[in-house]
Design a protein around this motif. Structure first.
Motif, short mmCIF file in Angstrom:
data_model
loop_
_atom_site.label_atom_id
_atom_site.label_comp_id
_atom_site.label_asym_id
_atom_site.label_seq_id
_atom_site.Cartn_x
_atom_site.Cartn_y
_atom_site.Cartn_z
N ARG A 101 0.83 -1.21 0.00
CA ARG A 101 0.00 0.00 0.00
C ARG A 101 0.86 1.26 0.00
N SER A 102 1.94 1.25 0.79
CA SER A 102 2.79 2.44 0.84
C SER A 102 3.51 2.66 -0.49
N LYS A 103 4.00 1.58 -1.10
CA LYS A 103 4.69 1.73 -2.39
C LYS A 103 3.72 2.18 -3.48
N LEU A 104 2.51 1.67 -3.46
CA LEU A 104 1.53 2.10 -4.47
C LEU A 104 1.19 3.57 -4.28
N THR A 105 1.18 4.03 -3.04
CA THR A 105 0.96 5.46 -2.80
C THR A 105 2.04 6.29 -3.49
N GLY A 106 3.30 5.85 -3.34
CA GLY A 106 4.39 6.55 -3.99
C GLY A 106 4.33 6.47 -5.50
N LEU A 107 4.04 5.28 -6.03
CA LEU A 107 3.94 5.11 -7.48
C LEU A 107 2.80 5.94 -8.06
N ASP A 108 1.68 5.99 -7.34
CA ASP A 108 0.54 6.79 -7.81
C ASP A 108 0.90 8.28 -7.83
N ALA A 109 1.68 8.72 -6.83
CA ALA A 109 2.10 10.12 -6.80
C ALA A 109 2.98 10.45 -8.01
N ILE A 110 3.87 9.52 -8.35
CA ILE A 110 4.73 9.73 -9.52
C ILE A 110 3.88 9.80 -10.79
N ALA A 111 2.95 8.85 -10.92
CA ALA A 111 2.08 8.82 -12.11
C ALA A 111 1.28 10.11 -12.22
N ALA A 112 0.79 10.61 -11.10
CA ALA A 112 0.01 11.85 -11.12
C ALA A 112 0.88 13.03 -11.56
N ARG A 113 2.12 13.06 -11.06
CA ARG A 113 3.02 14.16 -11.45
C ARG A 113 3.37 14.08 -12.93
N LEU A 114 3.58 12.86 -13.44
CA LEU A 114 3.90 12.71 -14.86
C LEU A 114 2.73 13.16 -15.74
N ALA A 115 1.52 13.03 -15.21
CA ALA A 115 0.33 13.40 -15.99
C ALA A 115 -0.04 14.87 -15.86
N THR A 116 0.68 15.62 -15.01
CA THR A 116 0.37 17.03 -14.80
C THR A 116 0.85 17.88 -15.98
N PRO A 117 -0.01 18.67 -16.58
CA PRO A 117 0.41 19.53 -17.70
C PRO A 117 1.50 20.50 -17.26
N PRO A 118 2.52 20.73 -18.06
CA PRO A 118 3.58 21.67 -17.69
C PRO A 118 3.05 23.09 -17.48
#
Length: 557
Positions: A269-286
């Protein structure tokens, strides 16, 4: 043959989830084929022998990617069909087992049903078959169900072997991917300069083939361009999120979890929280506050790794690397990403024409204050990786050399200090924030000019706790555990200086800049707090402004 327990405990939904992952992979191959098509269109006006060679290579690669996508696209239907058939067979098995249980019949692992009525006299039931007949019928049903389950398994395995062989080029008639290419990939730890020479020597087609077949290995190599690593690691990220989520779902569905299961579930659960945060940042428009991100490494091994650049480090005029400290892990990725964004924005406000700030969770950080954070071993084990990463930034940078800064926070400053002291670090400036010591007594021992060594500590940062009178329980009454506690000194105080003197003192010989005081502590804590240790990146903090100025090559205050 499949046993009763194996079929009863099977999870047919695993096939459905696997089908989705294979479909995602096939879709990614289609996307890459479309990218190659776009690249070909862009070469339309290019003429000459080199142009024709490049077009032929790209055309051949597009064809291979199309065939690979087609081959991979055949796998999901097989998996879905197997899952649906096993679901029906599992339902049949459970119905037969329920009937056997209701009639107090014994079922063996191979489906044989026997009667215990020889021990306990059970009278015949009107309108029902006699018990011997019921045993025979249930045995036939169960064994037929088990045989069908074994057939489904065998047929799916054979189909998957055929499809994966064709898709990867192993079987005759399949796509002829040059498997010898994989053998040429440099080993982990190879110098970035050697990695770059190898990569530069590959054809466009070979590069694309390796990205399709060995993306995880390519994405982890220092010396590969950032845009290439980003492409490879986004696929790795998607795979990690899917596989860890599947494992989490499987554990959550278990009726009886062991202590090891519970521990693993917390980890997932903790690692998925981190991976989800990375995925969300990658999807953020510049935007001005959020530069385009580049995923330079991601792994779920151990406590995990995540190296994310905010801005392209191969093209930026100013490049900074943030090394976090104690408790750093994949799980806490969101905080480090936000810090990197804030530093990039601060550098832009300080006049940097183009900036990349990298959140480098690239080492096994201490995960406890006592005893791990007081040990040098974590910093020593991280030295080679940090030095090689900094080498890689120099090797892959395009155009004029960038101005590079390495920032260490808390124990991360100890990592930076040990690296600079023992291996040298290819940076123009280093910055130590809230440091417990960096492994040397003076700035001039870091293999850098002392005026390139910067440090700051907040007035209320708990890291400043040292030589305070001991309370009954060991620490001073009301004082939280310091960030890096050490043994009790002979004089009765807390010796929390196991890594050397505070680099933010004038006697260290570096350049000290100002930070805001931070949130004061309460009670008998002497005004010190853990909150102040983590407030250096708040928007109006002078520490953040000064970090931005160092990154931009400007003087601090």
């Amino acid at each position: 043959m499949t046993t009763v327990d194996e079929l009863r405990e099977a999870e047919p939904t695993v096939f459905t989830r696997a089908a989705r992952r294979w479909q995602d992979l096939a879709t990614s191959m289609t996307t890459r084929a479309e990218e190659v098509t776009d690249a070909l269109r862009g070469l339309g006006e290019w003429r000459g022998a080199a142009a024709e060679t490049a077009k032929q290579q790209l055309g051949g690669q597009r064809g291979r990617l199309d065939e690979l996508a087609k081959g991979l696209g055949g796998i999901p239907p097989v998996l879905r069909d197997a899952g649906e058939r096993l679901t029906r067979l599992q339902e049949s098995l459970r119905a037969a087992l329920a009937t056997a249980h209701a009639n107090r019949l014994r079922v063996s692992s191979d489906g044989q049903v026997t009667d215990d009525a020889v021990v306990v006299a059970i009278p015949p039931q009107p309108g029902r078959p006699n018990r011997a007949q019921l045993c025979a019928e249930l045995t036939t049903t169960l064994r037929d169900t088990l045989r069908q389950a074994a057939t489904v398994d065998a047929e799916a395995a054979a189909a998957l072997r055929r499809l994966t062989q064709e898709a990867t080029g192993i079987a005759p008639g399949g796509i002829q991917v040059c498997t010898s290419l994989s053998a040429t990939i440099p080993a982990a730890g190879t110098s970035p300069a050697e990695v770059k020479r190898w990569w530069d020597g590959l054809s466009i087609a070979d590069r694309e083939s390796l990205l399709a077949s060995d993306g995880a290995r390519i994405g982890a190599l220092d010396g590969i361009p950032a845009v290439v690593r980003d492409r490879a690691n986004r696929v790795v990220l998607a795979g990690l999120r899917a596989s860890l989520a599947e494992e989490r779902t499987r554990l959550e569905a278990k009726a009886h979890r062991t202590p090891d299961d519970e521990k693993r579930l917390v980890d997932l659960r903790s690692k998925l929280t981190g991976l989800d945060a990375i995925a969300a940042r990658l999807a953020t428009p510049p935007s001005k506050e959020r530069p385009p991100p580049f995923l330079l490494r991601v792994s779920a091994d151990g406590k995990g790794r995540a190296v994310v650049a905010m801005g392209d480090p191969d093209r930026a005029a100013n490049v900074a690397t943030l090394v976090p400290g104690t408790f750093a892990s994949l799980a806490g990725g969101a905080n480090y990403l936000n810090h990197a964004d804030a530093m990039a924005h601060a550098a832009a406000r300080a006049g940097s024409p183009s900036t990349s700030v990298i959140s480098w969770v690239g080492y096994d950080a201490p995960q406890s204050l006592v005893p791990e954070a007081a040990q040098d071993s974590f910093a020593d084990n991280a030295r080679a990786d940090l030095a090689r990463f900094q080498d890689g930034l120099r090797v892959t940078h395009e155009g004029e050399p960038s101005h590079n800064t390495v920032v260490g926070h808390s124990y991360g400053s100890t990592v930076v200090g040990h690296t600079a002291r023992d291996l040298g670090i290819k940076a123009d400036d280093v910055v130590f924030i809230g440091s417990p010591g960096v492994g040397v007594e003076r700035a001039d021992q870091l293999n850098l000019p002392p005026d390139r060594v910067h440090a700051s500590v907040a007035q209320h940062d708990i890291i400043k706790v040292t030589n305070m009178p001991m309370g009954v329980g060991g620490a001073p009454p009301g004082v939280p555990d310091p960030m890096v506690p050490g043994p009790v000194s002979p004089g009765g105080g807390l010796n929390i200086d196991p890594h050397g003197p505070d680099p933010a003192t004038p006697g260290f010989g570096g350049k000290v800049f100002t930070s805001d005081p931070g949130t004061p502590g309460l009670g008998d804590a002497g005004g010190l707090s853990e909150a102040a240790h983590n407030e250096y990146w708040e928007d109006r903090n002078r520490s953040l402004r000064n970090m931005g100025r160092v990154i931009a090559g400007q003087p601090t205050d």
